[in-house]
Design an enzyme around this catalytic site. Sequence first.
Site, mmCIF file in Angstrom:
data_model
loop_
_atom_site.group_PDB
_atom_site.id
_atom_site.type_symbol
_atom_site.label_atom_id
_atom_site.label_comp_id
_atom_site.label_asym_id
_atom_site.label_seq_id
_atom_site.Cartn_x
_atom_site.Cartn_y
_atom_site.Cartn_z
ATOM 1 N N GLN A 18 -18.415 23.009 -9.217
ATOM 2 C CA GLN A 18 -17.043 23.003 -9.705
ATOM 3 C C GLN A 18 -16.523 21.603 -10.026
ATOM 4 O OE1 GLN A 18 -16.115 25.918 -6.334
ATOM 5 N NE2 GLN A 18 -14.560 26.476 -7.814
ATOM 6 N N HIS A 53 -23.466 27.014 -2.516
ATOM 7 C CA HIS A 53 -22.118 27.425 -2.921
ATOM 8 C C HIS A 53 -22.226 28.128 -4.277
ATOM 9 C CE1 HIS A 53 -17.610 26.623 -2.260
ATOM 10 N NE2 HIS A 53 -17.685 27.412 -3.317
ATOM 11 N N ASN A 97 -21.823 29.353 1.419
ATOM 12 C CA ASN A 97 -20.406 29.615 1.199
ATOM 13 C C ASN A 97 -20.170 31.093 0.896
ATOM 14 O OD1 ASN A 97 -17.577 28.682 0.623
ATOM 15 N ND2 ASN A 97 -18.073 29.668 -1.335
ATOM 16 N N GLU A 98 -19.243 31.682 1.589
ATOM 17 C CA GLU A 98 -18.755 33.039 1.327
ATOM 18 C C GLU A 98 -19.868 34.024 0.971
ATOM 19 O OE1 GLU A 98 -15.612 32.678 -1.579
ATOM 20 O OE2 GLU A 98 -14.236 31.930 -0.069
HETATM 21 C C1 FCB Z 1 -13.268 30.507 -3.007
HETATM 22 C C2 FCB Z 1 -14.523 29.767 -3.420
HETATM 23 C C3 FCB Z 1 -14.235 28.462 -4.112
HETATM 24 C C4 FCB Z 1 -13.048 28.524 -5.027
HETATM 25 C C5 FCB Z 1 -11.871 29.160 -4.335
HETATM 26 C C6 FCB Z 1 -10.606 29.234 -5.181
HETATM 27 O O1 FCB Z 1 -13.530 31.875 -2.898
HETATM 28 O O2 FCB Z 1 -15.304 29.469 -2.290
HETATM 29 O O3 FCB Z 1 -15.416 28.084 -4.783
HETATM 30 O O4 FCB Z 1 -13.386 29.145 -6.195
HETATM 31 O O5 FCB Z 1 -12.213 30.445 -3.918
#
Ligand code: FCB
Length: 431
Positions: free
Chosen positions: A22, A114, A158-159
């Site tokens: 990003q 990520h 990440n997530e």
């Molecule tokens: C999260 C992501 C991050 C960004 C935010 C707004 O879900 O981890 O990369 O896009 O949202």
Amino acid sequence: MKMTEFTFPQGFLWGSATSAYQVEGHNTNNDWWAWEQAGHVKESSGAACEQYERFREDFALAKSLHHNTHRFSIEWSRIEPAEGVWDDAAIAHYRDVVLELRRLGIEPVVTLHHFTNPLWLAAKGGWTNPIVVDRFARYTRKMAEALGDQVRWWLTINEPMVYAVMHYLEGTGPPGARDLRLMSRVREHLIRAHAASYRVIHEVSRPRGWAAQVSLANHVAPFLPCRRWWPPDRLVARLTELAYNHRFIETLVSGELRVPGERPLVIPEAKQTLDYIGLNYYSRLWMRARLLGAGGWFGSRCYALHHKDVTERSGLQWDIYPPGIAQILGWAKPWGVSVLVTENGICPVDDPQRERFILNHLAWVARAMQEGVPVIGYLYWSLLDNYEWAEGYGPRFGLIEVDYKTQARRIRPSARRFAEICRTNTLPLDP
Ligand code: FCB
């Protein structure tokens, strides 16, 4: 007497978060780039914030804003551009990044994955292919060897649930799959890869005298039924909440994945693989039952635009609900480990909304702490405006504004307000 301020514990981690794709720019060797080139999203990430070159400037700004912590991610496709081929210059780059943070007295929090994958991995089926577990562990080893003497805080992935759902169920990111069975397979591999990566970091870091702290950044949210009175919506909201928020994390404590409607899966190596819990919180999510939802899941999101409980919306129409952060922190309490807010942020309608967002969410963090949740830090998403995946460059999440034509940075007033909290370690509360 009412309390008029809340003082955070000494050593509280204050800062912000970014991810490689990003902000860095020109990450041409991964699946998101290919996805953009194939025209699946409105805007290509292109040069992003050119942070690969400008990280010193950006970290100096973070320092001037009194951040003592910074979360960033490593771009796997730079480190391992072809399978088993390592780019020493890229590894050295991330070492410079970490050393620069250390020089400034900013604690690095490193994310290893990520959302993006090297093209060679995507060509082999990406996260649907079981080899990803070994490949991810091997890449982790490289990075832990290179950075393990400087980095204490690690986030493997990440997530994971957002990644699995967005890329394999809703099809809004590469490879654009919409298949519940594939999504479940990916979820299993994410758990196994996290577990392998967790062990590698500990193995490699231990001889260097660090007590490495390893977790992942979990996106969690209260789920609510779009139509409160309609039992199928209530059921789907409850089941989604279990599957999305709780079961993944619980697996990393118990070593067993128990998702409603699926056969339990025992993954012994995943047991006790969280040294702390990383939580990302943005908004409440609203669910509606559907006979045929995306990819075979019988629910789908609704944005509840006219819902009377939704009192404030962000620039992206997200439902802004500050008490939700206390709720999700409360869920983490029984797991008995510290919690780091690894992301909380907003793309606001204007900058004063961002300031209110931060103050209100921190007030609820403080409340959760008063109720005994061991929160160790708060990282705002994001340090600077950046590429918001399928949404492109429209959303402005940054404490720092970026002019994408000139790459000029400008600190927003909300950033200065947040900086005061970081500096004083104290949050004023409404009397
Ligand atoms: C999260 C992501 C991050 C960004 C935010 C707004 O879900 O981890 O990369 O896009 O949202």
